[in-house]
Design a protein around this motif. Structure first.
Motif, short mmCIF file in Angstrom:
data_model
loop_
_atom_site.label_atom_id
_atom_site.label_comp_id
_atom_site.label_asym_id
_atom_site.label_seq_id
_atom_site.Cartn_x
_atom_site.Cartn_y
_atom_site.Cartn_z
N ALA A 67 70.68 -4.76 -31.85
CA ALA A 67 70.50 -3.31 -31.87
C ALA A 67 71.73 -2.64 -32.49
O ALA A 67 72.87 -2.99 -32.17
N TYR A 68 71.49 -1.68 -33.41
CA TYR A 68 72.59 -0.98 -34.11
C TYR A 68 72.62 0.48 -33.68
O TYR A 68 71.68 1.23 -33.93
N GLU A 69 73.72 0.87 -33.04
CA GLU A 69 73.85 2.24 -32.50
C GLU A 69 75.12 2.89 -33.03
O GLU A 69 76.20 2.30 -32.96
N ILE A 70 74.98 4.14 -33.51
CA ILE A 70 76.14 4.83 -34.12
C ILE A 70 77.03 5.53 -33.09
O ILE A 70 78.21 5.75 -33.32
N LEU B 106 78.06 -1.54 -32.79
CA LEU B 106 78.43 -0.13 -32.89
C LEU B 106 78.65 0.21 -34.36
O LEU B 106 79.47 -0.43 -35.03
N GLY B 107 77.91 1.20 -34.87
CA GLY B 107 78.12 1.63 -36.24
C GLY B 107 76.86 2.20 -36.87
O GLY B 107 75.78 2.17 -36.27
N ASP B 108 77.06 2.68 -38.08
CA ASP B 108 75.98 3.30 -38.85
C ASP B 108 75.10 2.19 -39.45
O ASP B 108 75.61 1.35 -40.20
N PHE B 109 73.82 2.20 -39.13
CA PHE B 109 72.94 1.15 -39.66
C PHE B 109 72.96 1.11 -41.19
O PHE B 109 72.81 0.05 -41.79
N LEU B 110 73.19 2.28 -41.81
CA LEU B 110 73.18 2.32 -43.28
C LEU B 110 74.30 1.46 -43.87
O LEU B 110 74.26 1.08 -45.03
N GLY C 18 69.06 2.38 -33.77
CA GLY C 18 69.22 3.52 -32.87
C GLY C 18 68.65 3.29 -31.49
O GLY C 18 67.74 3.98 -31.05
N PRO C 19 69.19 2.34 -30.73
CA PRO C 19 68.64 2.04 -29.40
C PRO C 19 68.87 3.15 -28.37
O PRO C 19 68.13 3.24 -27.39
N GLY C 20 69.91 3.98 -28.57
CA GLY C 20 70.17 5.06 -27.61
C GLY C 20 70.41 4.51 -26.22
O GLY C 20 71.24 3.63 -26.00
N LEU C 21 69.63 5.01 -25.26
CA LEU C 21 69.80 4.57 -23.86
C LEU C 21 69.13 3.23 -23.60
O LEU C 21 69.30 2.65 -22.52
N GLY D 97 62.35 0.92 -34.56
CA GLY D 97 63.26 1.99 -34.16
C GLY D 97 62.53 3.30 -34.02
O GLY D 97 61.54 3.55 -34.71
N ASN D 98 63.02 4.09 -33.09
CA ASN D 98 62.62 5.48 -32.99
C ASN D 98 63.68 6.20 -33.82
O ASN D 98 64.77 6.46 -33.34
N LEU D 99 63.35 6.45 -35.10
CA LEU D 99 64.41 6.79 -36.06
C LEU D 99 64.92 8.22 -35.90
O LEU D 99 64.14 9.15 -35.70
N PRO D 100 66.26 8.36 -36.05
CA PRO D 100 66.83 9.71 -36.06
C PRO D 100 66.32 10.45 -37.29
O PRO D 100 66.36 9.90 -38.41
N TYR D 101 65.84 11.70 -37.11
CA TYR D 101 65.17 12.41 -38.19
C TYR D 101 66.06 12.57 -39.42
O TYR D 101 65.61 12.35 -40.54
N TYR D 102 67.35 12.91 -39.20
CA TYR D 102 68.20 13.30 -40.33
C TYR D 102 68.42 12.15 -41.33
O TYR D 102 68.88 12.36 -42.44
N VAL D 103 68.07 10.95 -40.92
CA VAL D 103 68.43 9.80 -41.77
C VAL D 103 67.22 8.85 -41.98
O VAL D 103 67.37 7.74 -42.45
N ASP E 188 79.28 6.41 -27.13
CA ASP E 188 78.88 6.63 -25.72
C ASP E 188 77.62 5.84 -25.39
O ASP E 188 77.52 5.21 -24.33
N MET E 189 76.64 5.89 -26.31
CA MET E 189 75.39 5.15 -26.10
C MET E 189 75.65 3.64 -26.09
O MET E 189 75.08 2.88 -25.32
N TYR E 190 76.52 3.24 -27.01
CA TYR E 190 76.84 1.81 -27.16
C TYR E 190 77.40 1.25 -25.85
O TYR E 190 76.96 0.22 -25.35
#
Ligand code: SAM
Length: 269
Positions: A69-72, A93-97, A50-53, A112-118, A75-77
């Protein structure tokens, strides 16, 4: 510098933060630098989730040999590839899972600064993968950090606590205020590191971790209720005796040692 309120606000004016992807961006360069220093090693690859910006990515490039870096979010990618042109950075580009981690044949650090939902699925994915893991360093919501070091018997103690304890020394590196994110989330965060403490034995771990999850299948039930359909009752009786535990205990009372004793006795390892 990407971790900068003016830059992040300007980009987010164009892109808008997507709640469904748990997007909150770091805007404090000092904090990001400290996280990258904890997470990275100069001669080693860092995998970033989740690299984001790219705030953390930028600093990871400073302290690592190279970064994957894996980004879902497409737009961020696109943005990241544009803003951080560096031949030492590969952005996927894609879901790290769902990422194919079998491509990694060398030891890697993960951050990673992990997205909370996952957060929990990502941690399970990481520790149950065949990756040759160096250190894992993640930013999580503060209560998730507390859960990872939850003591035996507490409400939060579960399969993840036991798996993590088996493989790593867990350290709460620092607490991070919600004020250093844009947009500002409702909760504070914590940076947690996981340092491996044993040689990996993936074949053993696969069976053992499945067993640990079975023990916690239904948290309100007794341990025996969770296991009785999976093993012959005579074997279970003997295993309880060997491990020195009552069949009627709740899974939250299981220590790592009890789990290991039970599993080895049932598998006669
Ligand atoms: N690393 C950036 C920072 O610290 O400013 C962004 C962190 S933000 C909390 C989480 C990032 O993970 C977002 O960019 C989001 O799009 C991305 N993300 C969410 N779910 C993901 C997934 N399943 N796989 C990969 N990236 C994901």
């Amino acid at each position: 510098m990407i971790a900068n309120i003016n830059h992040v606000k300007q980009v987010m004016g164009e892109l808008r933060a997507k709640k469904k992807f748990g997007q909150n961006f770091l805007i404090d360069a000092n904090i990001v630098d400290r996280i990258a220093q904890i997470a990275c090693e100069k001669e080693r690859k860092t995998i970033e989730i989740g690299p984001g910006l790219g705030a953390l990515t930028e600093m990871c490039l400073k302290y690592s040999r190279d970064v994957d870096a894996y980004e879902i979010d497409p737009d961020m990618y696109e943005r990241l590839k544009n803003d951080l042109p560096d031949e030492r950075l590969k952005v996927y580009l894609g879901d790290f899972l769902k990422a194919d981690l079998s491509v990694y044949r060398e030891k890697v650090n993960v951050c990673g600064n992990l997205p909370y939902y996952v957060t929990t699925p990502i941690l399970f994915r990481l520790i149950e993968s065949d990756l040759d893991l160096g250190k894992i360093t993640v930013m999580v919501q503060k209560e998730v950090g507390d859960r990872l070091s939850a003591p035996v018997g507490s409400e939060d103690y579960g399969a993840l606590s036991i798996e993590v304890q088996y493989l790593f020394e867990v350290k709460q590196e620092m607490n991070v205020s919600r004020k250093v994110f844009y947009p500002e989330p409702n909760v504070d965060s914590a940076v947690i590191s996981f340092t491996p403490i044993r040689e990996r034995d993936h074949a053993f771990e696969k069976g053992f971790f499945e067993f640990v999850k079975s023990c916690f299948r239904m948290r309100r039930k007794t341990l025996n209720n969770n296991l009785k359909d999976l093993f012959p009752s005579e074997d279970l009786k003997k295993a309880y005796e060997t491990a020195g535990i009552e069949a009627s205990i709740r899974p939250q009372q299981l220590t790592l040692k009890m789990c290991l004793d039970l599993y080895r006795s049932l598998k006669q390892i």
